[in-house]
Design a protein around this motif. Structure first.
Motif, mmCIF file in Angstrom:
data_model
loop_
_atom_site.group_PDB
_atom_site.id
_atom_site.type_symbol
_atom_site.label_atom_id
_atom_site.label_comp_id
_atom_site.label_asym_id
_atom_site.label_seq_id
_atom_site.Cartn_x
_atom_site.Cartn_y
_atom_site.Cartn_z
ATOM 1 N N LEU A 299 47.323 56.071 111.800
ATOM 2 C CA LEU A 299 45.881 56.447 112.463
ATOM 3 C C LEU A 299 45.146 57.764 112.324
ATOM 4 N N ARG B 119 43.227 58.354 109.438
ATOM 5 C CA ARG B 119 41.973 57.921 109.001
ATOM 6 C C ARG B 119 41.123 57.423 110.130
ATOM 7 N N GLU B 120 41.849 56.768 110.964
ATOM 8 C CA GLU B 120 41.043 55.959 112.188
ATOM 9 C C GLU B 120 40.314 57.242 113.084
ATOM 10 N N LYS C 290 37.368 58.686 111.213
ATOM 11 C CA LYS C 290 36.416 58.007 111.245
ATOM 12 C C LYS C 290 35.788 57.800 112.632
ATOM 13 N N ARG C 291 36.488 58.030 113.599
ATOM 14 C CA ARG C 291 36.024 58.002 115.053
ATOM 15 C C ARG C 291 35.337 59.112 115.634
#
Ligand SMILES: Cc1cc2nc3c(=O)[nH]c(=O)nc-3n(C[C@H](O)[C@H](O)[C@H](O)COP(=O)(O)OP(=O)(O)OC[C@H]3O[C@@H](n4cnc5c(N)ncnc54)[C@H](O)[C@@H]3O)c2cc1C
Ligand code: SF4
Ligand code: SF4
Length: 366
Positions: free
Chosen positions: A134, A136-137, A140-141
């Motif tokens: 997570l 990367r997520e 991204k967020r």
């Protein structure tokens, strides 16, 4: 990510450019433990038989918030620290381990940003949770200060990312690593066998929720069905008579890091007689390894987020987990190397010399 036999399996969703990043940071085969230790903590451990890695301080204690303490696997220390780090702005999100909403018998990594979500993710999960997926997520967020709780091998990967500075847009943003002590992780198949063979649940769809350390400390395997029935299997029984002897993961058999030797703060169960608090319930052991970890602990104690007492670190060597990893797995590693079988490379000589100590066991419910 997909699942094969219930196990999370990474899949390449884009075009692979053969950059080699994933292989380089994977903790499966290569962990230069002492090099990473020196890099992140400034010096290496004292090489003693009671090897718990490098640490600045050791404590035993629990969360000041009674709700968090009760919800936690041991003293709720990890949850309390994550909430504190979030409220202090040290992190702006945390990656933790929870359960899948639609299939609540399956574990799942969660990116969380609130106190409630952190508390919801408390307790140990005895099936793989690929928390590192997570990062990367999170970026991204828009998260800038990432906190992660993971097992020693998760932390190995994080430290390799930071050390090699790959991927660059993630590595510099990881601000806090809290590692759990880990004797072993288990195949989900073990959980499925407990559900079918001991709980009489053939169709997993009847499950409304599952906990591995639910109820009163030390916490038991608790399954709630949609029809309202709750089935509880005693912790000692399901861990030592099902998961440990039958469903330990292969890689864990050769893993020599028990106490999250590269984490900022490492936290485990504390099974010995109480030295702190008013009763023998829900107490965690802590090894504080980095200056960042030390600072967080100091402020958590000052603000009564945690109640801690000094602990003679050698006492931790009395647990089964220490024996399993620092002696059993270390010996197995050497055996396998002798016969040329594939093993991970920790770039260090392991010492599994036996030494006398009392054995601390979890209280058992007969
Ligand atoms: C597979 C496994 C093996 C363990 N083996 C030992 C051992 O041998 N000896 C020992 O002393 N302690 C061991 N522990 C640690 C112990 O069970 C507690 O997690 C620890 O004492 C922290 O308790 P706490 O109440 O402070 O944390 P809590 O407040 O309960 O918080 C625990 C945090 O860890 C996260 N988490 C839970 N499971 C996982 C997972 N599988 N992967 C990544 N993150 C997770 C949760 O999301 C939560 O944020 C193990 C834990 C696991 C998951
Ligand atoms: S990290 Fe690099 S080598 Fe690994 S899958 Fe992605 S592009 Fe391919
Ligand atoms: S025993 Fe080692 S390899 Fe297995 S889950 Fe724990 S830290 Fe990871």
């Amino acid at each position: 990510m997909t699942r094969v036999y219930g196990e999370p399996m990474p899949i390449c969703t884009g075009v692979c450019s053969s950059c080699g990043f994933c292989y380089r940071i994977c903790p499966g085969s290569d962990v230069p433990l002492l090099e990473l230790e020196k890099h992140f903590f400034g010096e290496n451990r004292k090489f003693t038989l009671a090897d718990l890695g490098f640490y600045l301080e050791s404590y035993v204690g629990y969360a000041g918030d009674e709700v968090i303490r009760k919800k936690g696997a041991s003293g709720g220390v990890v949850t309390a620290l994550l909430v504190h780090a979030l409220e202090k702005g040290i992190i702006d999100c945390a990656i933790v381990a929870g359960f899948n909403k639609e299939k609540p018998w399956l574990t799942e990594a969660k990116l969380v940003k609130s106190k409630k979500e952190i508390i919801d993710a408390a307790q140990s999960k005895y099936a793989v949770v690929p928390v590192n997926m997570l990062f990367r997520e999170a970026v991204k967020r828009g998260c800038q200060r990432l906190g992660l709780v993971g097992l020693p091998c998760h932390i190995h990967a994080v430290r390799k990312m930071q050390y090699y500075d790959v991927p660059r847009d993630i590595s510099g943003k990881i601000k806090l690593t809290i590692g759990l002590f880990c004797a072993s992780q288990f195949y989900f198949e073990g959980t499925r066998h407990i559900l079918v063979e001991w709980c009489g649940i053939k169709d997993l769809e009847v499950i409304a929720s599952l906990e591995y350390r639910g109820g009163e400390w030390p916490g038991h395997f608790m399954v709630k069905r949609h029809d309202g029935e709750t089935i509880t299997i005693d912790r000692h029984r399901y861990v030592y008579h099902m998961l440990m002897p039958n469903y330990k993961r292969d890689r864990c058999e050769m893993c020599i890091d028990w106490s999250s030797e590269l984490a900022d703060i490492a936290v485990g169960d504390y099974w010995a007689s109480p030295t702190i608090g008013d009763n023998f319930s829900g107490t965690s052991a802590l090894l504080v390894r980095s200056l960042a970890g030390e600072e967080l602990i100091k402020s958590a104690v000052e603000e009564k987020v945690l109640y801690l007492e000094g602990l003679e670190p050698e006492r931790l060597c009395s647990s089964i987990g220490f024996e399993m990893k620092k002696h059993g797995a270390a010996f197995r590693l050497v055996q396998r190397q002798q016969f040329g079988w594939p093993t991970p490379n920790y770039h260090m000589k392991v010492d599994y010399t036996p030494f006398f100590r009392d054995l601390h066991l979890a209280p058992e419910k007969k």
